[in-house]
Enzyme design. Sequence first.
Site, PDB file in Angstrom:
ATOM      1  NE  ARG A  49      -4.226   1.628   2.284  1.00 35.38           N
ATOM      2  CZ  ARG A  49      -4.552   2.582   3.161  1.00 35.38           C
ATOM      3  NH1 ARG A  49      -3.759   2.828   4.194  1.00 35.38           N
ATOM      4  NH2 ARG A  49      -5.679   3.265   3.032  1.00 35.38           N
ATOM      5  CB  ILE A  75      -5.862   5.298  -0.749  1.00 38.59           C
ATOM      6  CG1 ILE A  75      -5.607   3.782  -0.906  1.00 38.59           C
ATOM      7  CG2 ILE A  75      -5.303   5.803   0.563  1.00 38.59           C
ATOM      8  CD1 ILE A  75      -4.109   3.419  -0.942  1.00 38.59           C
ATOM      9  CB  SER A  76     -10.892   2.481   0.102  1.00 38.13           C
ATOM     10  OG  SER A  76     -11.695   3.121  -0.845  1.00 38.13           O
ATOM     11  CD  GLN A  77     -11.708   1.523   7.585  1.00 38.00           C
ATOM     12  OE1 GLN A  77     -12.790   1.936   7.174  1.00 38.00           O
ATOM     13  NE2 GLN A  77     -11.536   1.077   8.811  1.00 38.00           N
TER      14      GLN A  77
END
Length: 228
Positions: A49, A75-77
Amino acid sequence: MSEPDAQDFPARRGRMVAEVEALYAETQRETGLAAMSPAVRAALGKVERHRLVPREQQSAAYANRPLPIGNGQTISQPYIVALSTDLLAPKPEHVVLEVGTGSGYQAAVLAEVVKQVYTIELIESLGRAAAQKLAEMGYRNIEVKIGDGYAGWPEKAPFDGIVVTAAAPKIPPALIAQLKPGGRMVIPVGGDGFIQYLKLVTKRADGGYDEREVIPVRFVPLVPKTGG
């Protein structure tokens, strides 16, 4: 901000996976999932990530929360990325559409567990950057398109699954049309400023669909290409 030690990233990623696993246990009543599937757990533990966030965000790359990536996008969890992937019930032979490439993180996690990922991004600079980073990371089963997510990608349809990473006010009919019978779509639904729910949509053999609310969420809005 000091540069994070690259040697520390795998340890941070491991802690993040443990946090996500704990959240699965806490939310199993709502989601129906007590734990990550082995495939999704392995994907979350593998995808780097930190390579998909801006440099100034790298020290927070393995926090279990969204992070800004520019252009008003996030950016998503990791928990939501894992949950969205698991809710698709993905199989190695599946072909999946993602609407809203963003950083490329959800696409990378999907690419670890399915055969092919097609992903659409409206903002050209984000889409190009994600495509470049994903290629540098070695993903050959992800194809990025710059375009309107509401329209889907009819040339590549039908899809076994669809993941939407921005909130739509309602379920886009074009995406339902591009799902295979029995296929699943995970999509946040709710207008900006309203309560949004992550929904699981399953297409029936008759072309209709069933839906259920999974958990309340907060996503940036899915913007149509023709939007003002």
